[in-house]
Design an enzyme around this catalytic site. Structure first.
Site, PDB file in Angstrom:
ATOM      1  N   LYS A   1       0.854  -1.195   0.000  1.00  0.00           N
ATOM      2  CA  LYS A   1       0.000   0.000   0.000  1.00  0.00           C
ATOM      3  C   LYS A   1       0.880   1.232   0.000  1.00  0.00           C
ATOM      4  O   LYS A   1       1.837   1.316   0.782  1.00  0.00           O
ATOM      5  CB  LYS A   1      -0.861  -0.008   1.284  1.00  0.00           C
ATOM      6  CG  LYS A   1      -1.814   1.153   1.402  1.00  0.00           C
ATOM      7  CD  LYS A   1      -3.172   0.774   0.865  1.00  0.00           C
ATOM      8  CE  LYS A   1      -4.096   1.949   0.706  1.00  0.00           C
ATOM      9  NZ  LYS A   1      -3.826   2.801  -0.447  1.00  0.00           N
TER      10      LYS A   1
ATOM     11  N   LYS B   1       5.395   2.355   8.673  1.00  0.00           N
ATOM     12  CA  LYS B   1       4.241   3.150   9.124  1.00  0.00           C
ATOM     13  C   LYS B   1       3.041   2.244   9.390  1.00  0.00           C
ATOM     14  O   LYS B   1       2.379   2.342  10.420  1.00  0.00           O
ATOM     15  CB  LYS B   1       3.902   4.169   8.026  1.00  0.00           C
ATOM     16  CG  LYS B   1       3.015   5.296   8.460  1.00  0.00           C
ATOM     17  CD  LYS B   1       2.663   6.221   7.290  1.00  0.00           C
ATOM     18  CE  LYS B   1       3.869   6.941   6.725  1.00  0.00           C
ATOM     19  NZ  LYS B   1       3.509   7.864   5.625  1.00  0.00           N
TER      20      LYS B   1
ATOM     21  N   LYS C   1       5.092   1.951  -2.966  1.00  0.00           N
ATOM     22  CA  LYS C   1       5.071   3.358  -3.392  1.00  0.00           C
ATOM     23  C   LYS C   1       5.222   3.408  -4.905  1.00  0.00           C
ATOM     24  O   LYS C   1       5.843   2.524  -5.496  1.00  0.00           O
ATOM     25  CB  LYS C   1       6.231   4.127  -2.742  1.00  0.00           C
ATOM     26  CG  LYS C   1       6.006   5.624  -2.697  1.00  0.00           C
ATOM     27  CD  LYS C   1       5.062   5.988  -1.575  1.00  0.00           C
ATOM     28  CE  LYS C   1       4.770   7.460  -1.500  1.00  0.00           C
ATOM     29  NZ  LYS C   1       3.995   7.775  -0.285  1.00  0.00           N
TER      30      LYS C   1
ATOM     31  N   THR D   1      -4.731  13.142   6.450  1.00  0.00           N
ATOM     32  CA  THR D   1      -3.314  13.253   6.825  1.00  0.00           C
ATOM     33  C   THR D   1      -3.073  14.529   7.633  1.00  0.00           C
ATOM     34  O   THR D   1      -2.457  14.493   8.708  1.00  0.00           O
ATOM     35  CB  THR D   1      -2.410  13.215   5.576  1.00  0.00           C
ATOM     36  OG1 THR D   1      -2.730  12.044   4.841  1.00  0.00           O
ATOM     37  CG2 THR D   1      -0.947  13.187   5.953  1.00  0.00           C
TER      38      THR D   1
ATOM     39  N   ASN E   1      -2.277  19.548   0.347  1.00  0.00           N
ATOM     40  CA  ASN E   1      -3.202  18.652   1.027  1.00  0.00           C
ATOM     41  C   ASN E   1      -2.939  18.530   2.520  1.00  0.00           C
ATOM     42  O   ASN E   1      -3.849  18.618   3.337  1.00  0.00           O
ATOM     43  CB  ASN E   1      -2.974  17.248   0.443  1.00  0.00           C
ATOM     44  CG  ASN E   1      -4.205  16.740  -0.208  1.00  0.00           C
ATOM     45  OD1 ASN E   1      -5.308  17.022   0.246  1.00  0.00           O
ATOM     46  ND2 ASN E   1      -4.022  15.989  -1.273  1.00  0.00           N
TER      47      ASN E   1
ATOM     48  N   SER F   1      -7.334   5.464   4.318  1.00  0.00           N
ATOM     49  CA  SER F   1      -7.334   4.615   3.112  1.00  0.00           C
ATOM     50  C   SER F   1      -7.747   3.195   3.472  1.00  0.00           C
ATOM     51  O   SER F   1      -8.454   2.520   2.726  1.00  0.00           O
ATOM     52  CB  SER F   1      -5.934   4.553   2.495  1.00  0.00           C
ATOM     53  OG  SER F   1      -5.715   5.669   1.688  1.00  0.00           O
TER      54      SER F   1
HETATM   55  P1  NAD Z   1       0.745  18.693  -2.236  1.00  0.00           P
HETATM   56  O1  NAD Z   1       1.289  18.549  -3.609  1.00  0.00           O
HETATM   57  O2  NAD Z   1      -0.728  18.812  -2.043  1.00  0.00           O
HETATM   58  O3  NAD Z   1       1.402  19.980  -1.519  1.00  0.00           O
HETATM   59  C1  NAD Z   1       2.779  20.220  -1.456  1.00  0.00           C
HETATM   60  C2  NAD Z   1       2.984  21.641  -0.932  1.00  0.00           C
HETATM   61  O4  NAD Z   1       4.370  21.881  -0.759  1.00  0.00           O
HETATM   62  C3  NAD Z   1       2.472  22.726  -1.888  1.00  0.00           C
HETATM   63  O5  NAD Z   1       1.928  23.791  -1.132  1.00  0.00           O
HETATM   64  C4  NAD Z   1       3.751  23.196  -2.584  1.00  0.00           C
HETATM   65  O6  NAD Z   1       3.674  24.528  -3.085  1.00  0.00           O
HETATM   66  C5  NAD Z   1       4.717  23.101  -1.412  1.00  0.00           C
HETATM   67  N1  NAD Z   1       6.115  23.071  -1.810  1.00  0.00           N
HETATM   68  C6  NAD Z   1       6.690  22.456  -2.865  1.00  0.00           C
HETATM   69  N2  NAD Z   1       8.010  22.717  -2.873  1.00  0.00           N
HETATM   70  C7  NAD Z   1       8.271  23.489  -1.789  1.00  0.00           C
HETATM   71  C8  NAD Z   1       9.431  24.079  -1.236  1.00  0.00           C
HETATM   72  N3  NAD Z   1      10.625  23.894  -1.798  1.00  0.00           N
HETATM   73  N4  NAD Z   1       9.311  24.816  -0.109  1.00  0.00           N
HETATM   74  C9  NAD Z   1       8.107  24.986   0.496  1.00  0.00           C
HETATM   75  N5  NAD Z   1       6.978  24.458   0.022  1.00  0.00           N
HETATM   76  C10 NAD Z   1       7.055  23.715  -1.105  1.00  0.00           C
HETATM   77  O7  NAD Z   1       1.343  17.465  -1.414  1.00  0.00           O
HETATM   78  P2  NAD Z   1       0.781  16.837  -0.074  1.00  0.00           P
HETATM   79  O8  NAD Z   1      -0.148  15.736  -0.427  1.00  0.00           O
HETATM   80  O9  NAD Z   1       0.336  17.922   0.852  1.00  0.00           O
HETATM   81  O10 NAD Z   1       2.097  16.137   0.484  1.00  0.00           O
HETATM   82  C11 NAD Z   1       3.098  16.868   1.171  1.00  0.00           C
HETATM   83  C12 NAD Z   1       4.056  15.894   1.813  1.00  0.00           C
HETATM   84  O11 NAD Z   1       3.339  15.029   2.688  1.00  0.00           O
HETATM   85  C13 NAD Z   1       4.787  14.937   0.856  1.00  0.00           C
HETATM   86  O12 NAD Z   1       6.065  14.696   1.385  1.00  0.00           O
HETATM   87  C14 NAD Z   1       3.958  13.672   0.900  1.00  0.00           C
HETATM   88  O13 NAD Z   1       4.717  12.518   0.579  1.00  0.00           O
HETATM   89  C15 NAD Z   1       3.576  13.667   2.361  1.00  0.00           C
HETATM   90  N6  NAD Z   1       2.393  12.861   2.648  1.00  0.00           N
HETATM   91  C16 NAD Z   1       1.210  13.123   2.051  1.00  0.00           C
HETATM   92  C17 NAD Z   1       0.101  12.354   2.368  1.00  0.00           C
HETATM   93  C18 NAD Z   1      -1.260  12.653   1.791  1.00  0.00           C
HETATM   94  O14 NAD Z   1      -2.229  11.978   2.199  1.00  0.00           O
HETATM   95  N7  NAD Z   1      -1.417  13.622   0.926  1.00  0.00           N
HETATM   96  C19 NAD Z   1       0.216  11.297   3.277  1.00  0.00           C
HETATM   97  C20 NAD Z   1       1.449  11.066   3.878  1.00  0.00           C
HETATM   98  C21 NAD Z   1       2.531  11.863   3.548  1.00  0.00           C
END
Ligand code: NAD
Length: 459
Positions: free
Chosen positions: A80, A104, A116, A201, A252, A392
């Site tokens: 997953k 996790k 992944k 999240t 997100n 999920s």
């Molecule tokens: P997303 O694409 O919705 O948002 C990413 C954010 O980071 C955006 O606001 C973008 O502008 C910003 N960003 C990009 N580069 C940047 C930088 N250099 N400096 C500052 N901000 C920057 O992604 P997300 O889903 O919010 O995921 C963010 C992190 O959380 C990732 O590492 C992802 O693997 C992790 N994550 C996400 C989820 C999920 O359910 N969405 C779950 C677990 C982990």
């Protein structure tokens, strides 16, 4: 597996090897051999699938886009993990993220393994029609190894419910007559997604912080005041006072965590800074987070970058450089953007005393050690950002039932699950000198080792 994860897994295995109360029936040479097997199983993925998706673009050029699906370990259940759409995706990163998913899920008792996916592209450079084709091709190329009881992808950076709906529909066409609802999670609600998945999240990230700093510290005060554990002192410093919070990343995860912090007025938190790929916005009196969320929803996810835009939405904020968010004089820093944001060259400038990892691996090993030595509490990724995979799991379960849960039921189930994990690891954390990350890893590795041993896999 990148070195940080590998090192901590190895340290956890070394500690368990020495701990006679763990798997006491395995002794002597057999024990050594079993632990050598564990090291090799946990430090390498079961499968790395790679393809080049062949995509005809709207301008009639044909490109081949590299794409991956990594399946790290499935001892606990089907693989997953999300599919990342980003130009920096590479094989090593996907392998590492897949191994974090294994740990996790083990930590939170979610019956899934770790996987992944990744596609090397900048989604902003493709039209909707092209992205639709890319999503479908991904499923066509990898469909043999995916499926509700084999490997269940979800969204990650750059992908969301739109892509999951497209992918599930393609899976359904390729495998007619097969159960398909559980093949992808993070779908839209009309397509069998769970209420609350999008926010899960970010809500979980805020919950881990709130639970540690408020509920746990209040309930366990006598334990914390007695110990000379350096992290207990940091936690007690945070009790019952207004806290300032900065959030890196406003997607997100970050935007929801910021909104939760903003709305928890009874805790008197102030979100004084948020940032994204372009800017940091700062206001020492607290930012109007709901107005910023509304703005990003209308502007392809980006925060305002100019005075004019701020004025239009009535938000009072200073516009600062993108990376300044990391170094502000705040109590709490939530990292919700990318990997490796705090590293050996900038760690000394970080002032926050509590850091919450919403993103995966946002702090490098050297920086992690430096901060832990200073008594900074780091709530690690595998603990803090599991809300997405937990919901999920509920989505996957609901795909097999006919009854769907209400949003309130989803969040209550989520908090119960995260609280159960926190109640397991926090007493150990404040009772011994290891950082919280190490405690979480030991817990995950213990679970995986026991399961693998009982499955007869440690030969
Ligand atoms: P997303 O694409 O919705 O948002 C990413 C954010 O980071 C955006 O606001 C973008 O502008 C910003 N960003 C990009 N580069 C940047 C930088 N250099 N400096 C500052 N901000 C920057 O992604 P997300 O889903 O919010 O995921 C963010 C992190 O959380 C990732 O590492 C992802 O693997 C992790 N994550 C996400 C989820 C999920 O359910 N969405 C779950 C677990 C982990």
């Amino acid at each position: 597996m990148i070195s940080q994860t590998r090192d901590i897994v190895q340290k956890s295995l070394d500690a368990l090897l020495e701990d006679g109360s763990f798997l006491p029936e395995v002794k002597g040479e057999t024990r050594k051999k079993a632990f050598t097997s564990l090291t090799s199983i946990l430090s390498t993925p079961n499968h790395v699938h790679k393809s080049y998706l062949r995509i005809p673009l709207e301008d009639e050029k044909v490109v081949r886009i590299p794409a991956f699906r990594v399946q790290h370990n499935n001892a606990l259940g089907p693989y997953k993990g999300g599919i990342r759409f980003h130009e920096t995706v590479n094989e090593e990163e996907v392998v590492n993220l897949a191994s974090l998913m294994t740990l996790k899920n083990a930590l939170h008792d979610v019956p899934f393994g770790g996987g992944k996916g990744g596609i090397i592209l900048n989604p902003r450079e493709y039209s909707e029609k092209e992205l639709h084709l890319i999503a479908r091709k991904y499923v066509q190329y990898f469909s043999d190894v995916l499926g509700p009881d084999k490997d269940i992808p979800a969204p990650d950076m750059g992908s969301g419910e739109r892509e999951m709906d497209w992918m599930m529909a393609e899976y359904k066409s390729i495998r007619p007559g097969m159960p398909y609802r559980g093949s992808f999670t993070g779908k839209s609600v009309v397509n069998g997604g769970s209420l609350g998945r999008r926010e899960a999240t970010g809500k979980g990230v805020f919950f881990t912080f709130r639970y540690l700093v408020h509920d746990f510290v209040r309930d366990q005060k006598s334990l914390l005041t007695k110990t000379d554990n350096v992290f207990a002192k940091t936690a007690l410093d945070f009790e019952d006072r207004a806290l300032t919070i900065a959030v890196q990343g406003f997607g997100n995860v970050g935007s929801v965590a910021a909104l939760e912090a903003h709305q928890s007025t009874h805790l008197q938190n102030k979100v004084v800074a948020v940032s994204d790929r372009n800017v940091t916005l700062f206001n020492s009196d607290g930012l109007d987070i709901p107005a910023l969320v509304e703005f990003t929803m209308k502007n392809k996810g980006d925060l305002p970058t100019g005075e004019e835009q701020l004025k239009e939405i009535g938000v009072n904020a200073e516009i600062r450089d993108r990376d300044e968010v990391l170094f502000l004089d705040v109590d709490v820093l939530m990292l919700a953007a990318l990997e490796d944001q705090v590293h050996k060259d900038n760690v000394e400038k970080v002032k926050a005393r509590i850091i919450v990892e919403g993103a995966n691996a946002p702090i490098t090993t050297e920086a992690d050690t430096y901060l832990s030595d200073q008594g900074v509490i780091i709530i690690p990724d595998i603990l803090a950002n599991a809300g997405g995979v937990i919901v999920s799991y509920f989505e996957w379960l609901q795909g097999r039932e006919t009854q769907f849960y209400t949003e309130e039921e989803v969040f209550n189930l989520l908090y119960d699950k995260m609280k159960a994990t926190l109640d397991t690891v926090l007493p150990l954390f404040f009772g011994d000198p290891f950082p919280l990350r190490q405690n979480c890893y030991i817990h995950s590795v213990m679970k995986l080792s026991t399961v693998l041993y009982r499955q007869g896999k440690l030969y």
